[in-house]
Design an enzyme around this catalytic site. Structure first.
Site, PDB file in Angstrom:
ATOM      1  N   TYR A  95       0.908  -1.387   0.154  1.00 54.73           N
ATOM      2  CA  TYR A  95      -0.029  -0.020   0.120  1.00 54.73           C
ATOM      3  C   TYR A  95       1.011   1.296   0.192  1.00 54.73           C
ATOM      4  CZ  TYR A  95      -4.436  -2.450  -0.162  1.00 54.73           C
ATOM      5  OH  TYR A  95      -5.405  -3.309  -0.580  1.00 54.73           O
ATOM      6  N   GLU A 137      -9.014  -6.924   4.159  1.00 53.26           N
ATOM      7  CA  GLU A 137      -8.034  -7.866   3.543  1.00 53.26           C
ATOM      8  C   GLU A 137      -7.386  -8.944   4.570  1.00 53.26           C
ATOM      9  OE1 GLU A 137      -5.868  -5.753   0.682  1.00 53.26           O
ATOM     10  OE2 GLU A 137      -7.323  -5.126  -0.358  1.00 53.26           O
ATOM     11  N   GLY A 275     -21.950 -16.563 -23.827  1.00 58.33           N
ATOM     12  CA  GLY A 275     -20.826 -17.195 -23.867  1.00 58.33           C
ATOM     13  C   GLY A 275     -20.014 -17.780 -22.936  1.00 58.33           C
ATOM     14  N   GLY A 277     -19.282 -16.679 -20.104  1.00 57.29           N
ATOM     15  CA  GLY A 277     -20.065 -16.037 -18.946  1.00 57.29           C
ATOM     16  C   GLY A 277     -20.945 -17.060 -18.313  1.00 57.29           C
ATOM     17  N   PRO A 398     -11.955  -5.736 -14.837  1.00 53.18           N
ATOM     18  CA  PRO A 398     -12.201  -4.778 -14.036  1.00 53.18           C
ATOM     19  C   PRO A 398     -14.001  -4.259 -14.361  1.00 53.18           C
ATOM     20  CG  PRO A 398     -10.189  -4.212 -14.918  1.00 53.18           C
ATOM     21  CD  PRO A 398     -10.881  -5.541 -15.629  1.00 53.18           C
TER      22      PRO A 398
END
Ligand code: HEM
Length: 404
Positions: A95, A137, A275, A277, A398
């Site tokens: 970070y 996280e 597709g 997906g 993304p």
């Protein structure tokens, strides 16, 4: 906690940074990869080339900054990104590197406009945003490592079976080399695969949805061969298709992702895919078929034609169950498809068709596919008056805007 003056500076400069958003993040990546080329082992070069990651990161930093005094409000977004970060192995020590280069990039692009006061305010704000990510996280890392069969980072898996599913999609059945069992997942989740390709200087990490039911002693992914080995997406998928053989070892991180089917609910579900997906939808369909056979499922899959239509037999087998109905849409069926009745509807999935053929009452809709498909489905569902809480979708790569 930030003081009011810092918060005011942040909020008043967000529009300026937003205006220069992509310029700043493009510069940020140039500077960061220049000083830390090792990070190219983690970042997806295809996303970089197409500017997708620039948009995703810029958008999120500014959205977070607007909510800097109420980060709770964007927790769902943080959560979704944190899943991806955890799956990639992003750690707290990464970070400050991002923070330092983001500030340098802001200075570079804004020039004299970036006063010390502004830079100092953004340094503080970035610290607060980074802490929020790090904290979410670290919980995810702990959970992944501590659950039964779980692990931290990447673990060696052997390709136990490789099965061609269509002209463009091949499945890989992956079992842990250490034979110590694998973590359970929730249908809809993905794993990351880290590839070391001999001719490549850097490692490549890609996420693939798990495509089989939960509760097996393997993970299955079903990968589409992307066109062209010159583009990095194509390079990785072609390498998997052409060079990875049964018996080879792949590095795999534990299942992650927040696009998941709630198997505690009993409401009807409609699973729509275009597709490749279909992979998360297959996991949802097969899991419901095995553990909630009383739940009503409508499975709708759109493909070009039978040549590229993967996993048809598995869907047909499940459609024999009383509560599962499936529909295949082909937009360019072949003569053979017509002769063999391979599809139910010719053309695209439309709102009108959904209205006539699918129950919308108390139904949850899940969809995944190419962006134009997702936009069309999203618009149709909104037009049908489906509540947003019952609309769930997943982008590969993304997040892009779903609003057309
Ligand atoms: C993915 C934001 C910090 C590495 C993403 C995505 C967003 C994002 C929005 C896309 C998520 C998706 O595709 O679902 C942020 C923000 C950060 C931050 C706001 C700081 C507060 C970091 C750090 C690293 C990192 C410290 C490591 C140096 C990555 C990578 C991806 C990613 C490798 C995957 C996308 C790709 O490879 O193209 N991040 N991130 N991020 N992030 Fe971050």
């Amino acid at each position: 906690m930030l003081d009011q003056k810092t918060i005011d500076i942040i909020k008043s400069t967000v529009p300026v940074l937003e205006k220069h958003g992509e310029k700043i993040t493009t510069r940020f990546y140039q500077l960061m990869f220049g000083n830390h080329p090792e990070l190219l082992n983690i970042f997806n070069h295809a996303n970089q080339k197409q500017g997708r990651q620039q948009k995703a990161l810029a958008g999120t930093v500014y959205a977070a900054a607007m909510y800097i005094d109420n980060l709770e409000a964007i927790l769902p977004v943080v959560n979704q990104i944190a899943h991806k970060h955890r799956s990639l192995g992003i750690k707290p020590e990464h970070y400050p590197i991002v923070g330092k280069h983001l500030l340098l990039a802001i200075k570079d692009v804004l020039g004299d406009g970036a006063t010390d006061e502004i830079i100092d305010a953004w340094a503080q704000a970035y610290g607060v945003i980074a802490d929020a990510f790090i904290s979410v996280e670290s919980e995810m890392y702990e959970e992944a490592a501590n659950q039964k069969g779980g692990w931290d980072g990447f673990r060696s898996f052997i390709v136990d079976r490789k099965v061609v599913e269509s002209d463009v999609i091949t499945s890989f059945y992956l079992k842990p080399v250490d034979n110590r069992g694998i973590a359970e997942f929730i249908p809809g989740q993905y794993i990351s695969i880290k590839l070391e390709i001999e001719s490549e200087h850097y490692t490549h990490i890609r996420q693939y949805s798990l495509s089989d039911a939960v509760g097996k002693d393997y993970y299955r992914i079903s990968v589409k061969r992307e066109a062209g080995t010159a583009n990095p997406d194509g390079m990785v998928s072609n390498y998997l298709h052409d060079d990875v053989k049964e018996g080879d070892i792949l590095n795999v991180s534990a299942p992650a992702g927040d696009f998941v089917l709630d198997t505690k609910k009993e409401t009807p579900i409609v699973l729509l895919s275009g597709g490749v997906g279909l992979t998360p939808m297959m996991s949802m369909l097969k899991t419901v078929g095995e553990i909630q056979p009383e739940r009503k499922v409508t499975f709708i899959h759109a493909a070009q034609n039978g040549n590229v239509h993967a996993l048809r037999e598995e869907v047909e087998e499940l459609s024999a169950l009383e509560n599962i109905t499936s529909f295949f849409f082909y937009d360019s069926p072949t003569e053979e498809d017509r002769l063999n009745n391979n599809f139910d509807v010719e053309g695209y999935v439309t709102g009108e068709w959904l209205k006539e053929n699918v129950t919308t009452l108390d139904t949850d809709f899940y969809f995944c596919g190419p962006v134009p498909f997702m936009r069309a489905i999203n618009r149709s569902l909104k037009d049908l008056g489906i509540n947003e809480e019952r609309i769930h979708f997943e982008f590969f790569g993304p997040k892009a805007s779903i609003e057309a």
